[in-house]
Every structure is written in C-alpha cells, then in structure tokens.
Design a protein around this motif. Structure first.
Motif, PDB file in Angstrom:
ATOM      1  N   ALA A 204       0.862  -1.183   0.000  1.00 31.81           N
ATOM      2  CA  ALA A 204       0.000   0.000   0.000  1.00 31.81           C
ATOM      3  C   ALA A 204       0.899   1.234   0.000  1.00 31.81           C
ATOM      4  CB  ALA A 204      -0.898   0.014   1.242  1.00 31.81           C
ATOM      5  N   VAL A 205       0.619   2.157  -0.912  1.00 30.37           N
ATOM      6  CA  VAL A 205       1.432   3.362  -1.051  1.00 30.37           C
ATOM      7  C   VAL A 205       0.524   4.580  -0.952  1.00 30.37           C
ATOM      8  CG1 VAL A 205       3.010   4.642  -2.551  1.00 30.37           C
ATOM      9  CG2 VAL A 205       3.064   2.137  -2.543  1.00 30.37           C
ATOM     10  N   ASP A 206       0.989   5.604  -0.221  1.00 31.48           N
ATOM     11  CA  ASP A 206       0.226   6.841  -0.110  1.00 31.48           C
ATOM     12  C   ASP A 206       0.587   7.764  -1.263  1.00 31.48           C
ATOM     13  OD1 ASP A 206      -1.687   8.344   1.201  1.00 31.48           O
ATOM     14  OD2 ASP A 206      -0.218   9.459   2.387  1.00 31.48           O
ATOM     15  N   GLY A 207      -0.398   8.469  -1.754  1.00 30.28           N
ATOM     16  CA  GLY A 207      -0.223   9.292  -2.944  1.00 30.28           C
ATOM     17  C   GLY A 207       0.415  10.645  -2.692  1.00 30.28           C
ATOM     18  N   PRO A 208       0.187  11.608  -3.580  1.00 28.21           N
ATOM     19  CA  PRO A 208       0.957  12.858  -3.573  1.00 28.21           C
ATOM     20  C   PRO A 208       0.514  13.860  -2.520  1.00 28.21           C
ATOM     21  CG  PRO A 208      -0.663  12.907  -5.317  1.00 28.21           C
ATOM     22  CD  PRO A 208      -0.739  11.523  -4.730  1.00 28.21           C
ATOM     23  N   TYR A 209       1.443  14.772  -2.216  1.00 30.42           N
ATOM     24  CA  TYR A 209       1.115  15.965  -1.433  1.00 30.42           C
ATOM     25  C   TYR A 209       1.514  17.150  -2.294  1.00 30.42           C
ATOM     26  CZ  TYR A 209       0.499  19.274   2.321  1.00 30.42           C
ATOM     27  OH  TYR A 209       0.049  20.332   3.070  1.00 30.42           O
ATOM     28  N   ALA A 210       0.529  17.962  -2.688  1.00 33.04           N
ATOM     29  CA  ALA A 210       0.720  18.938  -3.752  1.00 33.04           C
ATOM     30  C   ALA A 210       1.641  20.100  -3.396  1.00 33.04           C
ATOM     31  CB  ALA A 210      -0.642  19.479  -4.200  1.00 33.04           C
ATOM     32  N   ASP A 211       1.613  20.537  -2.137  1.00 28.96           N
ATOM     33  CA  ASP A 211       2.436  21.687  -1.747  1.00 28.96           C
ATOM     34  C   ASP A 211       3.859  21.198  -1.493  1.00 28.96           C
ATOM     35  OD1 ASP A 211       3.573  23.984  -0.791  1.00 28.96           O
ATOM     36  OD2 ASP A 211       2.177  24.273   0.872  1.00 28.96           O
ATOM     37  N   PHE A 212       4.641  21.068  -2.580  1.00 26.49           N
ATOM     38  CA  PHE A 212       5.950  20.412  -2.467  1.00 26.49           C
ATOM     39  C   PHE A 212       6.981  21.247  -1.713  1.00 26.49           C
ATOM     40  CE2 PHE A 212       5.942  22.577  -6.599  1.00 26.49           C
ATOM     41  CZ  PHE A 212       7.110  23.309  -6.554  1.00 26.49           C
ATOM     42  N   ARG A 213       6.656  22.487  -1.394  1.00 21.45           N
ATOM     43  CA  ARG A 213       7.583  23.311  -0.599  1.00 21.45           C
ATOM     44  C   ARG A 213       7.359  23.155   0.903  1.00 21.45           C
ATOM     45  NH1 ARG A 213       6.002  26.525  -4.895  1.00 21.45           N
ATOM     46  NH2 ARG A 213       7.678  27.223  -6.279  1.00 21.45           N
ATOM     47  N   ASN A 214       6.232  22.552   1.275  1.00 21.54           N
ATOM     48  CA  ASN A 214       5.869  22.468   2.694  1.00 21.54           C
ATOM     49  C   ASN A 214       6.394  21.162   3.294  1.00 21.54           C
ATOM     50  OD1 ASN A 214       4.587  22.376   5.233  1.00 21.54           O
ATOM     51  ND2 ASN A 214       2.923  23.654   4.467  1.00 21.54           N
ATOM     52  N   GLN A 215       7.594  21.198   3.811  1.00 23.30           N
ATOM     53  CA  GLN A 215       8.217  19.990   4.345  1.00 23.30           C
ATOM     54  C   GLN A 215       7.481  19.457   5.559  1.00 23.30           C
ATOM     55  OE1 GLN A 215      12.325  20.489   5.429  1.00 23.30           O
ATOM     56  NE2 GLN A 215      12.562  18.380   6.140  1.00 23.30           N
ATOM     57  N   ASP A 216       7.067  20.340   6.446  1.00 23.47           N
ATOM     58  CA  ASP A 216       6.433  19.894   7.699  1.00 23.47           C
ATOM     59  C   ASP A 216       5.152  19.111   7.433  1.00 23.47           C
ATOM     60  OD1 ASP A 216       8.452  21.034   9.184  1.00 23.47           O
ATOM     61  OD2 ASP A 216       7.350  22.892   9.588  1.00 23.47           O
ATOM     62  N   LEU A 217       4.298  19.633   6.562  1.00 25.83           N
ATOM     63  CA  LEU A 217       3.037  18.938   6.302  1.00 25.83           C
ATOM     64  C   LEU A 217       3.263  17.669   5.489  1.00 25.83           C
ATOM     65  CD1 LEU A 217       0.454  21.808   5.688  1.00 25.83           C
ATOM     66  CD2 LEU A 217       0.731  20.354   7.685  1.00 25.83           C
ATOM     67  N   TYR A 218       4.245  17.687   4.601  1.00 26.95           N
ATOM     68  CA  TYR A 218       4.560  16.461   3.848  1.00 26.95           C
ATOM     69  C   TYR A 218       5.017  15.368   4.801  1.00 26.95           C
ATOM     70  CZ  TYR A 218       6.648  13.321   0.398  1.00 26.95           C
ATOM     71  OH  TYR A 218       6.960  12.215  -0.360  1.00 26.95           O
ATOM     72  N   LEU A 219       5.897  15.718   5.743  1.00 27.81           N
ATOM     73  CA  LEU A 219       6.373  14.737   6.725  1.00 27.81           C
ATOM     74  C   LEU A 219       5.222  14.219   7.587  1.00 27.81           C
ATOM     75  CD1 LEU A 219       9.714  16.426   7.842  1.00 27.81           C
ATOM     76  CD2 LEU A 219       9.478  14.303   6.534  1.00 27.81           C
ATOM     77  N   GLU A 220       4.300  15.114   7.931  1.00 29.34           N
ATOM     78  CA  GLU A 220       3.141  14.687   8.719  1.00 29.34           C
ATOM     79  C   GLU A 220       2.298  13.680   7.943  1.00 29.34           C
ATOM     80  OE1 GLU A 220      -0.910  16.573  10.749  1.00 29.34           O
ATOM     81  OE2 GLU A 220       0.748  17.908  10.186  1.00 29.34           O
ATOM     82  N   GLU A 221       2.100  13.931   6.648  1.00 31.41           N
ATOM     83  CA  GLU A 221       1.350  12.997   5.818  1.00 31.41           C
ATOM     84  C   GLU A 221       2.082  11.664   5.686  1.00 31.41           C
ATOM     85  OE1 GLU A 221      -1.868  13.531   3.951  1.00 31.41           O
ATOM     86  OE2 GLU A 221      -1.797  14.612   5.836  1.00 31.41           O
ATOM     87  N   CYS A 222       3.409  11.711   5.572  1.00 31.57           N
ATOM     88  CA  CYS A 222       4.195  10.476   5.530  1.00 31.57           C
ATOM     89  C   CYS A 222       3.998   9.669   6.808  1.00 31.57           C
ATOM     90  CB  CYS A 222       5.680  10.791   5.365  1.00 31.57           C
ATOM     91  SG  CYS A 222       6.178  11.308   3.713  1.00 31.57           S
ATOM     92  N   ARG A 223       4.063  10.343   7.938  1.00 34.55           N
ATOM     93  CA  ARG A 223       3.930   9.634   9.226  1.00 34.55           C
ATOM     94  C   ARG A 223       2.543   9.033   9.389  1.00 34.55           C
ATOM     95  NH1 ARG A 223       7.602  13.914  10.973  1.00 34.55           N
ATOM     96  NH2 ARG A 223       5.852  15.320  11.345  1.00 34.55           N
TER      97      ARG A 223
END
Length: 303
Positions: A204-223
């Motif tokens: 199972a793989v999680d898809g994209p996070y559009a705001d590619f400059r926002n590291q904090d929210l991307y990391l939160e989505e990864c977690r």
C-alpha cells in the motif's frame, strides 16, 4: 503460485514522460521507484511522442536498483491500449511495472493482465511485468477488496487523494486545500485501502502531497501513512525524496534491537519456550510477527 518480486517503495518519484531532462535526473536520484508518466503530466498532443521518449529513457539511462515504472492513461481513454503495447514492445525487458490510473473494478486489472500476458508471449519476455493501480475514484474504493485480489501480477495499490476528492465531491478551496475537517479527512480511505492490500499480500502506497515546498506537512502525511501500514509515499518534486526516505526508512538502532530480540526468541523457541523477557521487553510469537515488516524492509534496503 507466482512469487512476486520484493521491491522498495519508500518513495515513488513522479516524472513527466515528455521531459527527457527530468527523466535523466530521475535515473540519478535517490528514489527507490520512479514512474514515468503518460497521464496527467502529458498533454494529449504530446502523448505519442512521450511514449517514444519513455522507451528511449528506459533503454538508455542507468536506473541502478530502482523500480522502473510507467504510468499509463486510464482505460476509458483512447491512449491506454497503445500505451501498454508501445512500452512493452519498446522496453519490455527493462520496465518493471506499469501503473494503472483511475481503476474502478477488478475487470480493469484483468484487461491489463491479459494484454501483458499476450505481449510477453509474443516478444519472448522471460521477466514478468508487474502492475500497480491507483485507487482514486469512488467506484475503485468501493471495489478495493476485489481489485486488490484481481491478479497475482498486481503488486501495489496507491491512494490518489486528488482525483478521489473530485470523485467524492469534496469541497476544495480556491487555494487548492480541502475544507476544514476535524482530523485527517483521508483516514478512512487510507485505512480501507491498506487493509485490502494487506489481506491480498500486496503493498500500500500513499499518494501525492501537492504543496511540495511544505516539508512539515509532507512529513506529517508520511507519518500518517506509515502509521496505517503504507510502505511509502509519492514525491512530485525531487525535494520530497529525502523527506519520504527519512520517514519510511527504519531507524538503524531500532532495526539492530529488533534483530537481537528476534534472535533471542528464536533461540528460546528452539528450547521449547513460548515467551521470553529480553532487556525488560516481553517477546512472544505475536511480537515477532509485528517486527516482521520492519525487518523485511531493512533487509531490502541492506541495513
């Protein structure tokens, strides 16, 4: 029974198939998995030329240990059939998987499976090409259990929250963000897809996070994805590769400790013991099973 290849999917890098420059950079990147895109990233007038560029890139560049994938157009379009044929005929010996888009039912997987089988026989391809499928339509999520079990060629499902939000009619603000919601608006969808994947024995793989400059929210989505059992996440920009790897790569110290616990339990089990205490931690058969995913990923990484 077909034994599927074990592949790392800590990060899946999206690359437009129309850009030779970006594909060359992707081959040299640290991504585990690169998918060369024929769908949304390529305008209709460029799709035929993008197929040619993708075939040339797959055959020309050094992809190392990466999984080389091509994302095809969805089966409702006039492009999908030719996408599969041209990619397999041109680069079938080097492409690892094809990624299907907007999969709505198991029948979509059957179609691609049969067509791939015919092409592999026709061209004498000894190495089987795998399938990955995006769950990004309401119908696909409703049928996700059947889709996950549709073929032993299917290796992974990916949650495509962008198109899924459109399919659901989720309110999107002018800035591209979803309306305020008390919690993770995609929790149920992610959980349901991951559960279907685990029951079928696929990733199972999680898809994209559009705001590619926002590291904090991307990391939160990864977690969030990791916590639910996802093995990785998409990167739509090279900057996100390192961020995804930092979350989906097990900690070396944790891996070493789990291996010690597993070794101690194996020794105790051989002596007839059912549960043991190691460094203040109770270890039994259930513990070993819980450690398994982390240790298997560590083995794939070479930790």
């Amino acid at each position: 029974m077909t034994i599927q290849p074990q592949r790392l999917r800590r990060v899946q890098l999206a690359v437009p198939g129309s850009s030779e420059k970006m594909m060359k950079k992707a081959a040299a990147s640290d991504a585990d998995h690169v998918f060369l895109d024929l769908e949304d990233a390529v305008a209709p007038v460029q799709k035929a030329d993008a197929r040619r560029k993708i075939v040339e890139a797959i055959n020309t560049y050094d992809w190392g240990r990466k999984t080389v994938c091509v994302r095809i157009n969805d089966l409702s379009t006039e492009y999908a059939h030719q996408d599969i044929i041209e990619i397999v005929e041109g680069a079938g010996r080097r492409v690892d998987t094809l990624m299907m888009t907007k999969v709505k039912s198991a029948a979509d997987i059957y179609f691609a499976d049969v067509l791939l089988s015919q092409l592999e026989k026709k061209h004498g391809l000894e190495r089987r090409i795998g399938l990955e499928a995006l769950i990004e339509e309401v119908e696909g999520m409703q049928n996700v259990e059947e889709i996950a079990r549709a073929s032993d060629r299917l290796e992974a499902l990916i949650f495509g929250m962008g198109d899924f939000s459109a399919s659901m009619g989720v309110y999107i603000k002018p800035d591209g963000k979803v309306a305020d919601y008390p919690g993770d608006i995609w929790h149920y969808a992610r959980f349901r897809m991951v559960m279907a994947c685990r029951a079928a024995g696929i990733d199972a793989v999680d898809g994209p996070y559009a705001d590619f400059r926002n590291q904090d929210l991307y990391l939160e989505e990864c977690r969030r994805g990791l916590a639910l059992g996802c093995v990785g996440k998409w990167a739509i920009h090279p900057a996100q590769i390192e961020w995804a790897l930092s979350v989906f790569t097990p900690d070396a110290g944790e891996v070493a400790r789990l291996r010690r616990l597993a070794a101690a339990y194996a020794e105790a089990e051989a002596q007839g013991q059912g549960a043991i205490q190691v460094d203040g931690t109770m270890v039994d058969a259930a513990s070993i099973r819980m450690f398994g995913a982390t240790l298997r990923k560590a083995d794939l990484i070479g930790m």
